[in-house]
Scaffold this motif. Structure first.
Motif, PDB file in Angstrom:
ATOM      1  N   LYS A  29       5.492  14.630  79.386  1.00 23.03           N
ATOM      2  CA  LYS A  29       6.874  14.221  79.664  1.00 23.03           C
ATOM      3  C   LYS A  29       7.380  13.356  78.580  1.00 23.03           C
ATOM      4  N   TRP A  30       6.434  12.599  77.800  1.00 25.45           N
ATOM      5  CA  TRP A  30       6.928  11.649  76.656  1.00 25.45           C
ATOM      6  C   TRP A  30       6.991  12.633  75.584  1.00 25.45           C
ATOM      7  N   LYS A  31       6.297  13.331  75.234  1.00 30.84           N
ATOM      8  CA  LYS A  31       6.446  14.453  73.967  1.00 30.84           C
ATOM      9  C   LYS A  31       7.898  15.012  73.972  1.00 30.84           C
ATOM     10  N   GLU A  32       8.365  15.558  75.291  1.00 29.91           N
ATOM     11  CA  GLU A  32       9.389  16.292  75.347  1.00 29.91           C
ATOM     12  C   GLU A  32      10.632  15.366  74.984  1.00 29.91           C
ATOM     13  N   ARG A  33      10.544  14.411  75.402  1.00 25.29           N
ATOM     14  CA  ARG A  33      11.934  13.245  75.206  1.00 25.29           C
ATOM     15  C   ARG A  33      11.649  12.650  74.014  1.00 25.29           C
ATOM     16  N   HIS A  34      10.594  12.661  73.161  1.00 21.22           N
ATOM     17  CA  HIS A  34      10.606  12.029  71.973  1.00 21.22           C
ATOM     18  C   HIS A  34      10.330  12.457  70.556  1.00 21.22           C
ATOM     19  N   GLN A  35       9.953  13.619  70.627  1.00 20.25           N
ATOM     20  CA  GLN A  35       9.576  14.317  69.390  1.00 20.25           C
ATOM     21  C   GLN A  35      10.706  14.921  68.990  1.00 20.25           C
ATOM     22  N   VAL A  36      10.936  14.944  67.599  1.00 18.02           N
ATOM     23  CA  VAL A  36      11.846  15.489  66.813  1.00 18.02           C
ATOM     24  C   VAL A  36      11.272  16.452  65.626  1.00 18.02           C
ATOM     25  N   ARG A  37      11.556  17.804  65.856  1.00 19.56           N
ATOM     26  CA  ARG A  37      11.291  18.655  64.891  1.00 19.56           C
ATOM     27  C   ARG A  37      12.063  18.926  63.855  1.00 19.56           C
ATOM     28  N   PHE A  38      11.573  19.580  62.666  1.00 24.22           N
ATOM     29  CA  PHE A  38      12.434  19.612  61.522  1.00 24.22           C
ATOM     30  C   PHE A  38      12.232  20.926  60.729  1.00 24.22           C
ATOM     31  N   HIS A  39      13.101  21.351  59.928  1.00 31.21           N
ATOM     32  CA  HIS A  39      12.713  22.328  58.753  1.00 31.21           C
ATOM     33  C   HIS A  39      13.948  21.923  57.829  1.00 31.21           C
ATOM     34  N   PHE A  40      13.702  22.766  56.655  1.00 30.76           N
ATOM     35  CA  PHE A  40      14.493  22.741  55.717  1.00 30.76           C
ATOM     36  C   PHE A  40      15.223  23.873  54.994  1.00 30.76           C
ATOM     37  N   SER A  41      16.775  23.657  55.099  1.00 33.02           N
ATOM     38  CA  SER A  41      17.560  24.827  54.853  1.00 33.02           C
ATOM     39  C   SER A  41      18.196  24.777  53.422  1.00 33.02           C
ATOM     40  N   GLU A  42      18.806  25.357  52.949  1.00 34.61           N
ATOM     41  CA  GLU A  42      19.323  25.744  51.565  1.00 34.61           C
ATOM     42  C   GLU A  42      20.304  24.360  51.482  1.00 34.61           C
ATOM     43  N   THR A  43      21.012  23.647  52.425  1.00 30.52           N
ATOM     44  CA  THR A  43      21.609  22.637  52.533  1.00 30.52           C
ATOM     45  C   THR A  43      21.171  21.287  52.930  1.00 30.52           C
ATOM     46  N   GLY A  44      20.006  21.403  53.259  1.00 27.84           N
ATOM     47  CA  GLY A  44      19.253  20.195  53.419  1.00 27.84           C
ATOM     48  C   GLY A  44      18.306  20.139  54.677  1.00 27.84           C
ATOM     49  N   PRO A  45      17.812  19.037  55.122  1.00 32.58           N
ATOM     50  CA  PRO A  45      17.008  19.176  56.351  1.00 32.58           C
ATOM     51  C   PRO A  45      17.748  19.396  57.438  1.00 32.58           C
ATOM     52  N   VAL A  46      17.239  20.109  58.376  1.00 30.54           N
ATOM     53  CA  VAL A  46      17.685  20.379  59.806  1.00 30.54           C
ATOM     54  C   VAL A  46      16.923  19.746  60.809  1.00 30.54           C
ATOM     55  N   TYR A  47      17.331  19.068  61.761  1.00 33.66           N
ATOM     56  CA  TYR A  47      16.698  18.475  62.803  1.00 33.66           C
ATOM     57  C   TYR A  47      16.904  18.972  64.108  1.00 33.66           C
ATOM     58  N   ARG A  48      15.780  19.202  64.925  1.00 38.83           N
ATOM     59  CA  ARG A  48      15.767  19.760  66.435  1.00 38.83           C
ATOM     60  C   ARG A  48      15.535  18.552  67.122  1.00 38.83           C
ATOM     61  N   MET A  49      16.437  17.819  68.010  1.00 43.33           N
ATOM     62  CA  MET A  49      16.432  16.697  68.671  1.00 43.33           C
ATOM     63  C   MET A  49      15.982  17.009  69.933  1.00 43.33           C
ATOM     64  N   PRO A  50      15.318  15.928  70.496  1.00 35.81           N
ATOM     65  CA  PRO A  50      14.927  16.576  71.947  1.00 35.81           C
ATOM     66  C   PRO A  50      16.002  17.060  72.772  1.00 35.81           C
ATOM     67  N   PRO A  51      15.661  17.904  73.986  1.00 35.42           N
ATOM     68  CA  PRO A  51      16.671  18.640  74.421  1.00 35.42           C
ATOM     69  C   PRO A  51      17.210  17.783  75.245  1.00 35.42           C
ATOM     70  N   PRO A  52      18.739  18.387  75.642  1.00 38.19           N
ATOM     71  CA  PRO A  52      19.738  17.599  76.448  1.00 38.19           C
ATOM     72  C   PRO A  52      19.417  17.092  77.910  1.00 38.19           C
ATOM     73  N   CYS A  53      18.417  17.865  78.355  1.00 42.87           N
ATOM     74  CA  CYS A  53      17.760  17.438  79.730  1.00 42.87           C
ATOM     75  C   CYS A  53      16.396  17.682  79.722  1.00 42.87           C
ATOM     76  N   SER A  54      15.701  17.254  80.709  1.00 44.61           N
ATOM     77  CA  SER A  54      14.085  17.806  80.654  1.00 44.61           C
ATOM     78  C   SER A  54      13.786  19.185  81.103  1.00 44.61           C
TER      79      SER A  54
END
Length: 736
Positions: free
Chosen positions: A612-637
């Motif tokens: 439950k905690w991991k889903e609400r707090h983890q931010v994943r990332f990757h790099f694109s040609e324009t810079g870093p891209v972040y995958r924020m926690p989902p809008p709902c559980s």
């Protein structure tokens, strides 16, 4: 095939409580093509099964006349090694270790004090010495028991049940005393073959199916391999290089033969007074499962405690599978109760079996209970479980259950007390359920019913307990009070709005650590934070020291983080995972990392708070040609949710697991969302053919049936309603 079974007592040290193999012997006849008879046990204790067959029996090896006694396997294997080593003598190499072992073995077996050549080449390769003179595995053929062990391990890796049985027969003929490990491997293979599919070990060999062909062909082929020790040694030599292989399906004759021999081998184990373990008893339970004998499989699990053995989740699988597939709901939930009482918690495969038998039995109370079990322990379900859930909601029974009136204040309080996303007050509403596939937008709204799904996080008490559990584990594993120092540092320099797993970011997509990547990700997330303060970067101290870190740009970046009080270097010998995890939990902030946190360290945290905690707090990332891209926690559980109105939303797991493409099952019977539901249903049905009626056409037909029926005979309106339901394949909700 005629098979008879009797019971003999176990060894006193491994005595099982008495139980009968089968209460009704005649019921076993359907499982064996030529009938089965069970004789009355002379002594009650468990499972001394002596099986005799008149078909599919292996041909007995011929016994040629010998003038001299046949040498034991111990003597012959030592002679084999002696001859091989002697033919490759070399003054430049020694094998003191193996030579001493061979000498010791010969002295123990034959009481001989023969000299062993000390200067030999250990690298046997065909008929000559290996080019590099590389030493072979020392002690590989120390003793007959070791040879049998190696051979059985190879059979396990190959998934070769027939080969394992032949190795066992050879060992017994030669008088070798086998141990618990040997029996565990053989019985595992026999039990796997008995249920039709053998799962080789992870390093199993690729290539043809070792169990392919009929029984007679395999027996003839294996006779040439395992008739003698030399053949067994050749077998080992030929199969040393092993790679990955998938599961192996076996034929009916092999299944039947493996089952018969499995119980025979188990009887040998009892005669040898070999102690039990969980793996052996689970293998016996699987063999019972192959005969649909759930009672026997369950009884084996029950008696583990009496033997001082802790049952595992896999131990319950055979009995649970039999009871669920045969529709015995009461027995199935008795197993679940036994699991929970012994600290074993069912996972999705077990819950899916329980859900299946509950749906078939039309038990709405059990289905409701299991949906909440899936919510707490699984969160998002597999496609097969999702199909079962849809089947339930589309059933006539599901449409007839539910509260027509309820106290909304009670529901609201239950939702708040439960942390959101569920109330647990039972089925709400009445009438037919509408079940559709949907998606949830970035605003957290279901695209089908328009309901906003809940965001479920840890409450303050849970957060404190979770942080303390992480700190406790870390303190036990860290040296010199290093973690306590970190906790004091956080109290002084905190709080932070985000924490960055520096090693995970700096090593992203390459082996060489790059501080510039850490700086890019940290600076990018900083721009999203309300305070615009630098996030806390946690790195092991070796990442920020050394010649490369003294270079211009690297040194500048490290100094910048230090000046911003945004860098903590973990000491030598520490695990930085505990540090960044604890900091993110303590400050209830974001954690930037692509680490899936699935290894054994994170498994210590359990499933109470961590998912439950991991889903609400983890931010994943990757790099694109324009810079870093972040995958924020989902809008709902992303978890099964039960709304205040009685709606259900069930997320389906997928391989990619991207929240943008996540498919949900939306289940509702709220009249306010009728138009959107009709539209989605018509769209899905029209894609499968134009011969299906639309919802409007069905409603029109029902209206005509109801009006004509009521005008003709008002006394039979209930009968006509039932008839209308059959025609329209629906349930008409009405009140008198």
């Amino acid at each position: 095939m005629a098979l008879s079974s009797t019971f003999k007592p176990l060894h006193p040290q491994s005595q099982l409580n008495p139980f009968t193999l089968c209460k009704y012997p005649s019921s076993l006849s359907s499982n064996f093509p030529h009938g089965v008879s069970i004789s009355s046990p002379k002594i009650p204790p468990l499972l001394q099964i002596q099986a005799h067959t008149t078909t599919h029996s292996e041909p007995k090896p011929s016994s040629p006349k010998q003038e001299h006694p046949k040498p034991t396997i111990s003597r012959r294997i030592l002679d084999k090694i002696q001859q091989g080593f002697s033919s490759f003598e070399s003054k430049n190499q020694k094998f003191d270790n193996l030579g001493a072992k061979v000498k010791d073995s010969r002295n123990r077996v034959d009481g001989l004090n023969e000299k062993i050549h000390k200067n030999v080449n250990l690298n046997k390769k065909d008929e000559g010495v290996g080019k590099r003179g590389k030493k072979g595995k020392k002690g590989k053929f120390d003793s007959p028991v070791a040879v049998v062990r190696v051979a059985l391990e190879i059979c396990s890796k190959l998934g070769d049940v027939m080969g394992a049985i032949r190795v066992f027969d050879l060992a017994k003929r030669e008088g070798i005393n086998l141990g618990q490990y040997h029996y565990a491997v053989i019985l595992y293979l026999c039990s796997s073959a008995a249920v039709g599919v053998v799962q080789p070990a992870k390093s199993g060999r690729t290539g043809p199916n070792p169990n392919s062909g009929n029984l007679e062909e395999q027996t003839h082929k294996l006779d040439t391999v395992c008739q003698t020790l030399d053949g067994l040694i050749r077998f080992i030599d030929e199969h040393e290089d092993l790679s990955v292989r998938t599961e192996i399906k076996v034929g009916e004759d092999v299944k039947e033969y493996a089952l018969k021999r499995g119980f025979e081998i188990y009887n040998e184990m009892l005669s040898d007074k070999v102690p039990m373990n969980e793996a052996i008893l689970t293998s016996l339970a699987r063999m019972a499962m192959s005969r649909n004998d759930g009672d026997m499989a369950f009884e084996l699990v029950k008696q583990m405690k009496d033997l001082g053995i802790n049952p595992r989740l896999r131990s319950y699988g055979p009995a649970l599978s039999v009871f669920c597939k045969t529709g015995n709901l009461e027995k199935a939930f008795e197993i679940e109760e036994h699991m929970l009482a012994h600290g074993v918690y069912p996972e999705e495969p077990e819950l899916e079996l329980l859900l299946s038998v509950s749906v078939e039995a039309n038990r709405s109370d059990k289905v409701y209970y299991l949906l909440h079990k899936l919510r707490t322990s699984v969160r998002k379900v597999s496609p097969s479980t999702a199909s079962l859930i849809k089947k339930w909601f589309k059933s006539r029974t599901a449409s007839r259950i539910g509260k027509r009136k309820w106290d909304q204040e009670v529901i609201n309080r239950a939702v708040e007390n439960g942390g959101g996303g569920w109330h647990g007050q039972g089925w709400l509403g009445s009438g037919k359920w509408t079940v559709v596939r949907s998606v949830v937008g970035k605003d957290g709204l279901c695209r089908c019913c328009g309901e906003k799904l809940a965001t479920i996080d840890l409450d303050p008490i849970e957060t404190e307990l979770f942080a303390e559990s992480v700190a406790k584990i870390a303190r036990e594993r860290e040296r010199n009070s290093s973690f306590e120092k970190f906790q004091k540092w956080l109290d002084y320099y905190g709080p932070f709005e985000a924490v960055v797993d520096g090693a995970n970011v700096g090593l992203f997509s390459q082996r060489r650590f790059k501080p510039s990547k850490v700086n890019t990700i940290a600076n990018g997330i900083r721009q999203m934070l309300p305070s615009k303060r630098w996030p806390l970067v946690i790195l092991h101290n070796r990442r920020i020291t050394g010649d490369k870190m003294d270079e211009g740009i690297n040194k500048t970046l490290v100094e910048k983080w230090k000046n911003a009080d945004a860098l903590y270097a973990t000491p030598t010998g520490s695990n930085d995972d505990w540090y960044w995890l604890y900091a993110a939990i303590k400050f209830k902030c974001l954690l930037v990392t692509n680490d899936e946190m699935r290894d054994h360290l994170f498994q210590l945290l359990g499933n109470d708070f961590f998912p439950k905690w991991k889903e609400r707090h983890q931010v994943r990332f990757h790099f694109s040609e324009t810079g870093p891209v972040y995958r924020m926690p989902p809008p709902c559980s992303v978890v099964i949710q039960e709304s205040r109105k009685g709606h259900w939303h069930i997320p389906i797991a997928s391989e990619e697991d991207s929240e943008d493409d996540r498919v949900w099952i939306c289940v509702t019977r709220d009249k306010s969302s009728k138009n959107s539901q009709e539209h989605i249903e018509v769209t899905e049905e029209s894609s499968h053919g134009s011969d299906k009626k639309t919802s409007r056409e069905i409603c029109g037909s029902l209206k005509e049936i109801m009006l004509s029926s009521f005008q003709l005979n008002q006394d039979t309106v209930l009968t006509q309603i039932i008839a209308a339901e059959k025609v329209g394949d629906c349930v008409i909700d009405f009140q008198i």
